[in-house]
Enzyme design. Sequence first.
Site, mmCIF file in Angstrom:
data_model
loop_
_atom_site.group_PDB
_atom_site.id
_atom_site.type_symbol
_atom_site.label_atom_id
_atom_site.label_comp_id
_atom_site.label_asym_id
_atom_site.label_seq_id
_atom_site.Cartn_x
_atom_site.Cartn_y
_atom_site.Cartn_z
ATOM 1 N N TYR A 32 81.609 48.627 58.391
ATOM 2 C CA TYR A 32 82.514 47.175 58.387
ATOM 3 C C TYR A 32 84.070 47.352 58.076
ATOM 4 O O TYR A 32 84.184 46.945 57.057
ATOM 5 C CB TYR A 32 82.238 46.189 59.410
ATOM 6 C CG TYR A 32 82.835 45.162 60.485
ATOM 7 C CD1 TYR A 32 82.152 45.895 61.590
ATOM 8 C CD2 TYR A 32 83.601 44.346 59.998
ATOM 9 C CE1 TYR A 32 82.838 45.404 62.934
ATOM 10 C CE2 TYR A 32 84.344 44.109 61.155
ATOM 11 C CZ TYR A 32 83.642 44.450 63.007
ATOM 12 O OH TYR A 32 84.662 44.023 63.880
ATOM 13 N N LEU A 33 84.502 49.331 57.861
ATOM 14 C CA LEU A 33 85.278 49.504 57.000
ATOM 15 C C LEU A 33 86.688 48.415 57.645
ATOM 16 O O LEU A 33 86.577 47.856 58.339
ATOM 17 C CB LEU A 33 85.728 50.774 56.973
ATOM 18 C CG LEU A 33 84.041 51.670 56.819
ATOM 19 C CD1 LEU A 33 84.931 52.767 56.682
ATOM 20 C CD2 LEU A 33 83.357 51.346 55.514
ATOM 21 N N GLY A 36 90.623 48.035 52.643
ATOM 22 C CA GLY A 36 89.925 47.913 51.386
ATOM 23 C C GLY A 36 88.991 49.595 51.099
ATOM 24 O O GLY A 36 89.391 49.608 50.117
ATOM 25 N N HIS A 37 88.357 49.442 51.697
ATOM 26 C CA HIS A 37 87.375 50.560 51.527
ATOM 27 C C HIS A 37 87.787 51.615 51.912
ATOM 28 O O HIS A 37 87.885 53.021 50.733
ATOM 29 C CB HIS A 37 86.387 51.098 52.883
ATOM 30 C CG HIS A 37 85.213 49.322 52.821
ATOM 31 N ND1 HIS A 37 85.156 48.157 53.894
ATOM 32 C CD2 HIS A 37 84.397 49.072 52.063
ATOM 33 C CE1 HIS A 37 84.154 48.055 53.208
ATOM 34 N NE2 HIS A 37 83.774 47.980 52.664
ATOM 35 N N GLN A 61 70.169 43.373 48.681
ATOM 36 C CA GLN A 61 70.746 42.018 48.145
ATOM 37 C C GLN A 61 71.705 41.005 48.709
ATOM 38 O O GLN A 61 72.352 40.495 48.570
ATOM 39 C CB GLN A 61 72.670 43.226 47.782
ATOM 40 C CG GLN A 61 73.127 43.507 48.901
ATOM 41 C CD GLN A 61 74.011 44.380 48.761
ATOM 42 O OE1 GLN A 61 73.899 46.055 48.295
ATOM 43 N NE2 GLN A 61 75.902 43.865 48.248
ATOM 44 N N VAL A 176 93.219 44.047 48.143
ATOM 45 C CA VAL A 176 93.307 45.400 48.702
ATOM 46 C C VAL A 176 94.046 43.580 49.857
ATOM 47 O O VAL A 176 92.937 43.128 49.937
ATOM 48 C CB VAL A 176 93.173 45.700 49.296
ATOM 49 C CG1 VAL A 176 94.638 46.364 51.106
ATOM 50 C CG2 VAL A 176 93.134 47.489 49.364
ATOM 51 N N SER A 185 87.938 41.306 53.554
ATOM 52 C CA SER A 185 86.617 41.234 53.242
ATOM 53 C C SER A 185 85.716 41.427 55.009
ATOM 54 O O SER A 185 86.468 41.027 55.421
ATOM 55 C CB SER A 185 85.913 39.820 53.022
ATOM 56 O OG SER A 185 85.096 40.190 53.306
ATOM 57 N N ARG A 187 83.245 40.574 56.307
ATOM 58 C CA ARG A 187 82.963 39.069 56.469
ATOM 59 C C ARG A 187 84.009 38.378 56.898
ATOM 60 O O ARG A 187 83.903 37.107 57.387
ATOM 61 C CB ARG A 187 82.491 37.975 55.035
ATOM 62 C CG ARG A 187 80.831 38.471 55.054
ATOM 63 C CD ARG A 187 79.879 38.522 53.798
ATOM 64 N NE ARG A 187 78.943 37.908 53.588
ATOM 65 C CZ ARG A 187 78.392 39.452 52.636
ATOM 66 N NH1 ARG A 187 79.163 39.428 52.140
ATOM 67 N NH2 ARG A 187 77.173 38.807 52.827
HETATM 68 O O1 PAF Z 1 80.313 46.196 47.617
HETATM 69 C C1 PAF Z 1 79.290 46.669 48.600
HETATM 70 O O2 PAF Z 1 79.722 46.928 49.491
HETATM 71 C C2 PAF Z 1 77.901 46.906 48.061
HETATM 72 O O3 PAF Z 1 77.446 45.387 47.330
HETATM 73 C C3 PAF Z 1 77.540 47.950 47.616
HETATM 74 C C4 PAF Z 1 78.067 48.520 47.102
HETATM 75 C C5 PAF Z 1 78.226 48.991 48.920
HETATM 76 C C6 PAF Z 1 76.071 47.887 47.352
HETATM 77 O O4 PAF Z 1 74.962 47.896 48.405
#
Ligand code: PAF
Length: 283
Positions: A32-33, A36-37, A61, A176, A185, A187
Site C-alpha cells: 500500500y505504497l 514515503g516508500h 509483527q 515524508v 502512512s 494506515r
Molecule cells: O516498516 C515496515 O513497513 C515494516 O515494519 C517492515 C520493515 C517492512 C517489516 O515488515
Amino acid sequence: MLTIATIAEMKDAARAEKSAGRTIGFVPTMGYLHEGHLSLVRASKAATDSTVVSIFVNPAQFGPQEDYARYPRDFERDSAFLIGEGADILFFPEAAEMYPPDFRTFVEVERLQDKLCGRTRPGHFRGVCTVVLKLFEIIRPEKAYFGQKDAQQALILKKMAADFNLDVELDVRPIVREPDGLAMSSRNQYLSPGDRRAAVVLNRSLEAAAAAIRGGERRPDVVIGLIRGLLGREPAARIEYVEIVEARLLEAAPDAGPGRLIALAVYFGNTRLIDNLIIPAEG
Ligand code: PAF
C-alpha cells in the site's frame, strides 16, 4: 520489473545480480505504497545498481487484536507505482513460505524492543527483526532503506545489523509528509474525513515543541506538557504516549537537547498513528 514470489527464485535473482557485479539496494515494505516508500526506492536507485522492493504484510509483527487482516493490500496499484519508479525486482513472498508451520526462530533486540511502541505492542519488534533478517538473508543487499517515521524500528534494526555483523548498510531517510504536515502512512487511509483533518495536530504539536526548544526551552516535562496540551485540545485524539528519549537506548532524556528523539503515538478512532522529531543541533 521482475516480479518474484518464491524464496528460491529471489535468491537466484540476487545471486545473478552479484555475479554480474551489480550492487543491490533493498526497500522492505508491507505494501500500500505511498510517497514515503517511493522516496526510499528513489534513494536506492540513486545509490545502487539494482533495486529490490519487497511487499510482505508480515503476520509476525501484528498482535492478535491488531489490523493484520484488514491491513490495506493492493498489489496492482503498488506494482504500477514501482514500475513507474523503475524498481528492478518486486519480491512478493507468501506467508506460508516465509513462516512454514514448523518455523521456530525469532530475533529479539533486548531493551530497545520494550520501549515506546514496544510497551503496547509486545512482540512487534521481534516480528519486524525476524522478517527483516530473513529478507536480508534472501536478498543479500549492500544497502537497505527505511523511513525515519518508524524511528524505533530503524534504531532496532541498526542494532540488529551491528550485533550480527551484517554486511548491509542501513540508510534511514527523512519522514515524508502530506502538504498539511501529516506524516505519510499506509494506515492514514483508515482515518475518517474528520479524523484525517484532526490528525494534523500530531505534526503541529511537534512543530510547536521544536519552536519552544529553539526559544531555549530544555525541560523535557515542559516540552512534553506543551505537546500533550495541544493534542488534548483535539477531541478526536487519544494519546498513547509522548516521550523525549535519548537516541541510543531510548531511555527518558534528562533534557530536550540536540539529538534527543521526541516520539508520540496517538489514536484517532481505532487508528493508531506515530510521529517523531529529532531535536536538531543548535544554530
Ligand atoms: O516498516 C515496515 O513497513 C515494516 O515494519 C517492515 C520493515 C517492512 C517489516 O515488515
